[in-house]
Enzyme design. Structure first.
Site, PDB file in Angstrom:
ATOM      1  N   LYS A  22       0.837  -1.220   0.000  1.00 45.71           N
ATOM      2  CA  LYS A  22       0.000   0.000   0.000  1.00 45.71           C
ATOM      3  C   LYS A  22       0.862   1.257   0.000  1.00 45.71           C
ATOM      4  O   LYS A  22       0.624   2.176  -0.779  1.00 45.71           O
ATOM      5  CB  LYS A  22      -0.916  -0.007   1.233  1.00 45.71           C
ATOM      6  CG  LYS A  22      -1.616   1.318   1.466  1.00 45.71           C
ATOM      7  CD  LYS A  22      -2.421   1.325   2.740  1.00 45.71           C
ATOM      8  CE  LYS A  22      -1.664   1.613   3.994  1.00 45.71           C
ATOM      9  NZ  LYS A  22      -1.398   3.027   4.312  1.00 45.71           N
ATOM     10  N   ASN A  23       1.847   1.302   0.872  1.00 42.03           N
ATOM     11  CA  ASN A  23       2.595   2.556   1.018  1.00 42.03           C
ATOM     12  C   ASN A  23       3.502   2.835  -0.179  1.00 42.03           C
ATOM     13  O   ASN A  23       3.818   3.997  -0.454  1.00 42.03           O
ATOM     14  CB  ASN A  23       3.386   2.561   2.335  1.00 42.03           C
ATOM     15  CG  ASN A  23       2.448   2.690   3.528  1.00 42.03           C
ATOM     16  OD1 ASN A  23       1.278   3.035   3.367  1.00 42.03           O
ATOM     17  ND2 ASN A  23       2.950   2.395   4.714  1.00 42.03           N
ATOM     18  N   CYS A 117      -4.050   7.958  10.090  1.00 40.96           N
ATOM     19  CA  CYS A 117      -4.335   7.403  11.414  1.00 40.96           C
ATOM     20  C   CYS A 117      -3.870   8.358  12.502  1.00 40.96           C
ATOM     21  O   CYS A 117      -2.815   8.979  12.391  1.00 40.96           O
ATOM     22  CB  CYS A 117      -3.624   6.059  11.575  1.00 40.96           C
ATOM     23  SG  CYS A 117      -4.335   4.775  10.554  1.00 40.96           S
ATOM     24  N   ARG A 122       2.548  13.580  13.952  1.00 36.11           N
ATOM     25  CA  ARG A 122       2.742  13.394  12.508  1.00 36.11           C
ATOM     26  C   ARG A 122       2.959  14.726  11.772  1.00 36.11           C
ATOM     27  O   ARG A 122       2.203  15.100  10.867  1.00 36.11           O
ATOM     28  CB  ARG A 122       1.579  12.595  11.899  1.00 36.11           C
ATOM     29  CG  ARG A 122       1.303  11.329  12.647  1.00 36.11           C
ATOM     30  CD  ARG A 122       0.449  10.370  11.881  1.00 36.11           C
ATOM     31  NE  ARG A 122       1.190   9.615  10.866  1.00 36.11           N
ATOM     32  CZ  ARG A 122       0.660   8.667  10.126  1.00 36.11           C
ATOM     33  NH1 ARG A 122      -0.595   8.358  10.254  1.00 36.11           N
ATOM     34  NH2 ARG A 122       1.385   8.020   9.235  1.00 36.11           N
ATOM     35  N   ASP A 305       4.670  -0.144  12.218  1.00 40.31           N
ATOM     36  CA  ASP A 305       3.387  -0.656  11.733  1.00 40.31           C
ATOM     37  C   ASP A 305       3.140  -2.112  12.147  1.00 40.31           C
ATOM     38  O   ASP A 305       2.071  -2.661  11.865  1.00 40.31           O
ATOM     39  CB  ASP A 305       3.299  -0.537  10.197  1.00 40.31           C
ATOM     40  CG  ASP A 305       3.019   0.894   9.759  1.00 40.31           C
ATOM     41  OD1 ASP A 305       2.834   1.768  10.624  1.00 40.31           O
ATOM     42  OD2 ASP A 305       3.001   1.152   8.537  1.00 40.31           O
ATOM     43  N   ARG A 397      -8.823   0.308   5.040  1.00 38.03           N
ATOM     44  CA  ARG A 397      -7.961   1.304   4.381  1.00 38.03           C
ATOM     45  C   ARG A 397      -6.668   0.679   3.870  1.00 38.03           C
ATOM     46  O   ARG A 397      -6.052   1.185   2.947  1.00 38.03           O
ATOM     47  CB  ARG A 397      -7.593   2.412   5.371  1.00 38.03           C
ATOM     48  CG  ARG A 397      -8.707   3.373   5.644  1.00 38.03           C
ATOM     49  CD  ARG A 397      -8.231   4.471   6.549  1.00 38.03           C
ATOM     50  NE  ARG A 397      -6.937   4.955   6.089  1.00 38.03           N
ATOM     51  CZ  ARG A 397      -6.183   5.820   6.723  1.00 38.03           C
ATOM     52  NH1 ARG A 397      -6.588   6.312   7.861  1.00 38.03           N
ATOM     53  NH2 ARG A 397      -5.034   6.204   6.244  1.00 38.03           N
TER      54      ARG A 397
HETATM   55  C1  UD1 Z   1       4.731   6.265   6.765  1.00 32.76           C
HETATM   56  C2  UD1 Z   1       3.700   5.202   6.572  1.00 32.76           C
HETATM   57  C3  UD1 Z   1       3.205   4.680   7.918  1.00 32.76           C
HETATM   58  C4  UD1 Z   1       4.377   4.259   8.788  1.00 32.76           C
HETATM   59  C5  UD1 Z   1       5.441   5.344   8.863  1.00 32.76           C
HETATM   60  C6  UD1 Z   1       6.709   4.890   9.579  1.00 32.76           C
HETATM   61  C7  UD1 Z   1       2.655   5.888   4.494  1.00 32.76           C
HETATM   62  C8  UD1 Z   1       1.465   6.439   3.818  1.00 32.76           C
HETATM   63  N1  UD1 Z   1       2.585   5.771   5.822  1.00 32.76           N
HETATM   64  O1  UD1 Z   1       4.078   7.342   7.446  1.00 32.76           O
HETATM   65  O2  UD1 Z   1       2.360   3.566   7.671  1.00 32.76           O
HETATM   66  O3  UD1 Z   1       3.904   4.023  10.102  1.00 32.76           O
HETATM   67  O4  UD1 Z   1       5.812   5.746   7.539  1.00 32.76           O
HETATM   68  O5  UD1 Z   1       7.233   3.757   8.977  1.00 32.76           O
HETATM   69  O6  UD1 Z   1       3.616   5.498   3.866  1.00 32.76           O
HETATM   70  N2  UD1 Z   1       8.129  13.389  11.129  1.00 32.76           N
HETATM   71  C9  UD1 Z   1       8.449  14.708  11.398  1.00 32.76           C
HETATM   72  N3  UD1 Z   1       8.391  15.610  10.376  1.00 32.76           N
HETATM   73  C10 UD1 Z   1       8.021  15.252   9.109  1.00 32.76           C
HETATM   74  C11 UD1 Z   1       7.721  13.914   8.835  1.00 32.76           C
HETATM   75  C12 UD1 Z   1       7.782  12.993   9.876  1.00 32.76           C
HETATM   76  O7  UD1 Z   1       8.772  15.069  12.532  1.00 32.76           O
HETATM   77  O8  UD1 Z   1       7.985  16.123   8.226  1.00 32.76           O
HETATM   78  C13 UD1 Z   1       8.200  12.391  12.212  1.00 32.76           C
HETATM   79  C14 UD1 Z   1       6.820  11.757  12.481  1.00 32.76           C
HETATM   80  O9  UD1 Z   1       6.060  12.523  13.383  1.00 32.76           O
HETATM   81  C15 UD1 Z   1       7.244  10.422  13.042  1.00 32.76           C
HETATM   82  C16 UD1 Z   1       8.526  10.086  12.280  1.00 32.76           C
HETATM   83  O10 UD1 Z   1       8.996  11.325  11.766  1.00 32.76           O
HETATM   84  O11 UD1 Z   1       7.552  10.542  14.400  1.00 32.76           O
HETATM   85  C17 UD1 Z   1       8.360   9.119  11.135  1.00 32.76           C
HETATM   86  O12 UD1 Z   1       7.309   9.558  10.286  1.00 32.76           O
HETATM   87  P1  UD1 Z   1       7.261   9.197   8.739  1.00 32.76           P
HETATM   88  O13 UD1 Z   1       8.283   8.170   8.424  1.00 32.76           O
HETATM   89  O14 UD1 Z   1       7.259  10.462   7.963  1.00 32.76           O
HETATM   90  O15 UD1 Z   1       5.839   8.526   8.612  1.00 32.76           O
HETATM   91  P2  UD1 Z   1       4.758   8.767   7.513  1.00 32.76           P
HETATM   92  O16 UD1 Z   1       5.402   9.036   6.183  1.00 32.76           O
HETATM   93  O17 UD1 Z   1       3.722   9.688   8.034  1.00 32.76           O
END
Ligand code: UD1
Length: 430
Positions: A22-23, A117, A122, A305, A397
């Site tokens: 999915k991702n 979620c 995030r 996850d 989802r």
């Molecule tokens: C993606 C996945 C999600 C998975 C996560 C971590 C998708 C659609 N979702 O989410 O299923 O749980 O990776 O493997 O692919 N952060 C910041 N600033 C940012 C971005 C992230 O501080 O601009 C922090 C987040 O709050 C979190 C950490 O970095 O603590 C990791 O987040 P991230 O890897 O970006 O997760 P997602 O891309 O939201």
């Protein structure tokens, strides 16, 4: 609202086929609009998040032809608008990939602030920092992220946190920027590599995906391609834990065993047999599992996850286990539901202390988010008696035909679309 009605107690046995990741699909679908040609994308999982992404592309004039359930021809050639504002896109996290894709191609994009979620703050600051470093002016106005640039220019970007989303998003936009971009402290997840491979197939020049330094030489245009998405690591891991928790014997097919190493290693450590072949992993559990300690980490560490799924396994294991969540700060909300089922778990900050119990019992519970929802289904399959799980839309989802795949493995699980149906199915399963 759809609900699952589950009677626990039967070990899961048999084979299950894993779908596309999915991702990875969300990034690839978004990136496919960066050419005016057609991209044929195969192995797209048929889940709500990918449906929403495809509909968002249609909403701005892109074309999506469904060749079969898992294959689409996508074309960005007819896109007329760079502002996406559909009701559903606000609910998914990966809407941000359309920001990178539209900005890279048209130098202009407006997308709603991402939903997804509710598992923590995030933040998207690293996305915005990366896109700004490429020369975009980025503002948040009336709930929309608005980005615009005269031209995008390659830059040296150091990510302050390891972020899957920000790495993929900046990589997408930078693939059409002028000059060289270097992303340091990049995420290394298999889906980062898959999106990079897809972009390269479209004519991009990206090197180093899968390591923590990604180098991108921008190209002026991308072309159509054909691409098959990798198998879903988390769907596979979820079925591996479902086998372990129900003391079953499940062969999880169409996987890349290398992507599952951290999951396989933990299962072996707690007493399961894990047998790997080229594209399958068989998990056999014959006795009560053992306790362990686990901390979620970016890839190749244990995935966040998979944190709820391993917590369910440890809730039924011998002794005291500790699970530390290091990625998201609010990812233990499902523990209250497990406690209703008789688990003994205490959460302190980002740590769950689990006193393994010998058995749990069915209860009326609800799925608080996607992965926790799937983990509660696994718990229900191992519990004595009947469990009703509300809010299964969260699970849908990200998992295609979840209850049908579990049923095919011998799980007693039914999908109900009304409370009346729940009553009927409760009688049927008990
Ligand atoms: C993606 C996945 C999600 C998975 C996560 C971590 C998708 C659609 N979702 O989410 O299923 O749980 O990776 O493997 O692919 N952060 C910041 N600033 C940012 C971005 C992230 O501080 O601009 C922090 C987040 O709050 C979190 C950490 O970095 O603590 C990791 O987040 P991230 O890897 O970006 O997760 P997602 O891309 O939201």
């Amino acid at each position: 609202m759809e609900q699952y009605v589950i009677r626990g107690g039967s070990p899961l046995v048999g084979e299950v086929e894993i779908g596309g990741a999915k991702n990875a699909a969300l990034g690839i679908i978004a990136a496919s609009i960066m050419t005016d040609d057609v991209c044929l994308v195969e192995n797209i999982p048929d889940v709500r998040d990918t449906d929403v992404m495809l509909q968002a592309i249609e909403s701005i004039g892109g074309t999506v032809e469904h060749v079969d359930r898992h294959t689409c021809r996508i074309s960005g050639g007819s896109i007329t608008d760079q502002r996406i504002d559909t009701e559903y896109i606000k609910k998914i996290r990966a809407s941000y990939y359309l920001l990178g894709a539209l900005l890279g191609k048209y130098k202009k994009a407006e997308v709603p602030m991402p939903g997804g979620c509710n598992i923590g703050l995030r933040s998207i600051d690293q996305h915005l920092k990366g896109l700004s470093a490429l020369g975009a002016s980025v503002k948040i106005q009336h709930g929309m992220i608005c980005a615009e640039a005269e031209a995008l220019t390659g830059a040296h970007i150091y990510m302050d946190v390891v972020s899957v989303g920000a790495t993929i998003n900046v990589m997408i936009a930078a693939s059409m920027a002028e000059g060289k971009t270097i992303i340091e402290n990049a995420a290394k997840e298999p889906h980062v590599v898959d999106v990079a491979n897809f972009l390269n197939r479209m004519g991009a020049n990206i090197r180093g995906a899968g390591t923590d330094v990604i180098r991108i030489k921008g190209v002026p245009s991308l072309h159509g391609s054909e691409y098959m998405i990798i198998p879903d690591q988390i769907e596979a891991g979820t079925f591996m834990f479902a086998a372990a928790v129900t003391k079953g014997d499940v062969t999880v097919k169409n996987v890349v065993p290398k992507h599952l190493e951290s999951i396989s290693a933990k299962l072996q450590e707690i007493g399961c047999q894990v047998m790997e072949s080229d594209d399958a992993v068989r998990v056999v559990a014959t006795k009560r599992l053992n306790h362990t300690q686990v901390k979620t980490l970016p890839y190749p560490g244990f995935p966040t996850d998979m944190q709820p799924q391993i917590t369910v396994a440890l809730a039924l294991s011998k002794g005291t286990s500790i699970v530390t969540e290091s990625i998201f700060e609010n990812r233990f909300k499902y523990v209250d539901e497990l406690v209703k089922m008789g688990a003994s778990i205490k959460v302190e900050g980002n740590t769950a202390i689990i006193d393994g119990v010998e058995g749990i019992t069915g209860a009326d519970i609800s799925a608080p988010d996607l992965r926790a929802g799937a983990a509660l289904v696994i718990a229900a399959l191992a519990a004595e008696g009947v469990t009703v799980i509300e809010d299964v839309a969260y699970i849908q989802r990200g998992y295609e035909d979840f209850h049908l795949k579990l049923k095919a493995l011998g799980g007693s699980i039914e999908l109900a679309d009304s409370d009346r149906e729940v009553k009927k199915l409760k009688l049927k399963v008990s």
